[in-house]
Design an enzyme around this catalytic site. Structure first.
Site, PDB file in Angstrom:
ATOM      1  N   ASP A  58     -25.374 -39.679  -2.453  1.00 22.44           N
ATOM      2  CA  ASP A  58     -24.707 -40.219  -1.414  1.00 22.44           C
ATOM      3  C   ASP A  58     -22.881 -39.349  -0.990  1.00 22.44           C
ATOM      4  O   ASP A  58     -22.262 -39.208  -0.065  1.00 22.44           O
ATOM      5  CB  ASP A  58     -23.903 -41.557  -1.709  1.00 22.44           C
ATOM      6  N   HIS A  89     -30.488 -41.770  -6.182  1.00 23.61           N
ATOM      7  CA  HIS A  89     -30.305 -41.393  -5.300  1.00 23.61           C
ATOM      8  C   HIS A  89     -28.874 -41.793  -4.414  1.00 23.61           C
ATOM      9  O   HIS A  89     -28.052 -41.694  -3.430  1.00 23.61           O
ATOM     10  CB  HIS A  89     -30.961 -41.732  -4.049  1.00 23.61           C
ATOM     11  N   CYS A  90     -27.991 -42.940  -4.774  1.00 22.40           N
ATOM     12  CA  CYS A  90     -26.983 -42.960  -4.841  1.00 22.40           C
ATOM     13  C   CYS A  90     -25.718 -42.157  -5.535  1.00 22.40           C
ATOM     14  O   CYS A  90     -25.002 -41.645  -4.348  1.00 22.40           O
ATOM     15  CB  CYS A  90     -25.722 -44.988  -4.804  1.00 22.40           C
ATOM     16  N   ILE A  91     -25.076 -42.807  -6.201  1.00 18.94           N
ATOM     17  CA  ILE A  91     -23.610 -41.490  -7.002  1.00 18.94           C
ATOM     18  C   ILE A  91     -23.919 -40.985  -6.836  1.00 18.94           C
ATOM     19  O   ILE A  91     -23.058 -39.843  -6.502  1.00 18.94           O
ATOM     20  CB  ILE A  91     -23.383 -42.796  -8.289  1.00 18.94           C
TER      21      ILE A  91
END
Length: 448
Positions: free
Chosen positions: A295, A290-292
């Site tokens: 975000d 769910h980060c790169i």
């Protein structure tokens, strides 16, 4: 707090940033009595574990009864050290698991750790975060510290915590102290434990920063203070946007290497010997978690609402989105080079989690790869010892092949290689497409 030199390599030069960042140093060792962690996912549960040695009692709050049962049963995806610490904390009563939001009122500090994905339109989905912040605000009391750690767009801390607290009549900075300190959890990478990973923190007031830093300092040896929650919020977005752009570039260099007959891993490692000005990434089948993948869209969404475009970030995200389709295309090409019609071909995807060593399927490139291969009429299966069952985006269930044999498949796509798992069977597969670029067990064809 004291002025503290932090040396960073910026534009190829070492700069001492004494005016922009302050390293928090507690006046004396302190032990926070009770800390509540809201959300016990891949960030919240390790956070609760990291607090065990410095906190009298940790309250682990989650709205999912199923998740709480999984944690109690010792089935959560954790490092071995955290797993042992969790078992001890549960046995000795140092960690109390609950779905009762009223329990938050008994905490001296509340740390919010809930997921912040994007929706189908790539806009921020703050459903879980809004609910968590409402819960924290409704049970806040004078003397509490509330720290938001979930990655989000600039201004969220004031919007979801500061303003609602003031509406309740609680004075932020005097009665309740609020800050944003983005998480820096690296699942599956035990070199980056929380204690040795610095944290950034921005308080609504100086007193908020001081009180919140005392809490976050329980989990890490270094806390660097910035001027505001907004500065800390953008810091987190910048970190992951940098990774996204770098990974998109790494994949493009891999494509260039394929055309030129070179090994992208060799080239990347060689470039990395330069002691300044180069921070490389390795190419792969795509980007998960769910980060790169998510975000950067928080900043793009926010800037878009203000009429500002960011062409570099936008193209990097498009490039990342296209990468799984490139893997599917290479499978078709590889089969065709051997005279095999891809329609009806038996293809196995080895590893489907987004990252080696974790049981996490969020935004995994394996999902669009599996879907893309199926749409082209291939007989597609997968093998992943950590994920015996998965569900595709269309709701279709799949079950892992428990003991694959290489000769049973027309092609194998190496997507994720978990440490400690046996992949020797792949030696018998006639065609192996290494989407990791680092699978050395068998001769392979690299993604181009």
């Amino acid at each position: 707090m004291s002025g503290h030199s932090l040396s960073l390599a910026i534009n190829g030069r070492e700069r001492l940033l004494t005016d922009r960042l302050i390293a928090f140093e507690p006046a004396a060792p302190q032990r926070t009595e009770t800390v509540a962690v809201v959300g016990l996912g891949y960030v919240g549960l390790p956070t609760a574990c990291a607090l065990q040695d410095s906190t009298t009692r940790v309250i682990g709050f989650d709205t999912s009864e199923e998740r709480l049962r999984e944690i109690e049963a010792g089935e959560a995806d954790l490092s071995e050290d955290d797993r042992r610490g969790l078992a001890s904390a549960l046995a000795e009563g140092g960690l109390a698991l609950t779905s009762d939001p009223a329990s938050l009122a008994g905490a001296d500090a509340v740390i919010v750790c809930v997921p912040t994905p994007v929706d189908a339109a790539r806009a921020p989905d703050l459903t879980a975060l809004r609910a968590a912040c409402r819960t924290a605000v409704s049970h806040a009391r004078p003397g509490q510290v509330i720290v938001l750690t979930s990655t989000t767009y600039v201004g969220t801390t004031r919007q979801l915590l500061v303003e609602p607290l003031r509406e309740r009549g609680l004075q932020v900075g005097e009665e309740v102290h609020v800050a944003f300190s983005p998480e820096r959890i690296d699942p599956g990478n035990f070199d980056h434990v929380q204690r040795r990973t610095p944290r950034v923190l921005g308080g609504v007031t100086q007193r908020c920063a001081q009180r919140a830093a005392e809490v976050v300092r329980r989990m890490t040896d270094q806390v660097y203070l910035v001027s505001s929650p907004e500065a800390a919020e953008l810091t987190k977005l910048y970190e992951n946007i940098f990774r996204a752009v770098n990974l998109a570039l790494a994949n493009e260099i891999a494509d260039a290497c394929a055309v030129l007959g070179l090994d992208p891993i060799e080239v990347t490692v060689a470039a990395g010997t330069k002691p300044y000005g180069f921070l490389g990434s390795f190419p792969g089948p795509g980007v998960g978690g769910h980060c790169i993948p998510c975000d950067p869209h928080y900043l793009l969404w926010q800037l878009g609402r203000r009429g500002l475009s960011s062409p570099l970030i936008e193209e990097a995200m498009r490039s990342i989105d296209r990468r799984p389709g490139r893997v599917v295309q290479r499978v078709v090409e590889m089969l065709g080079e051997s005279g095999i019609d891809h329609s009806g071909a038996r293809v196995l995807v080895a590893g489907v989690s987004y990252k080696a060593g974790v049981r996490d399927l969020r935004e995994s490139p394996a999902l669009p790869i599996l879907v893309g291969l199926r749409r082209l009429g291939m007989d597609v299966h997968y093998h992943d010892p950590l994920l015996p069952e998965i569900e595709l985006p269309d709701g279709s269930p799949m079950t892992s092949e428990p003991e694959p044999r290489g000769r049973d498949w027309d092609a194998t796509v190496i997507h994720t290689v978990h440490p400690g798992c046996d992949y020797s069977w792949a030696r018998d597969c006639p065609r192996v497409l290494d989407a990791t670029y680092q699978f050395d067990a068998v001769p392979h064809r690299r993604v181009v």
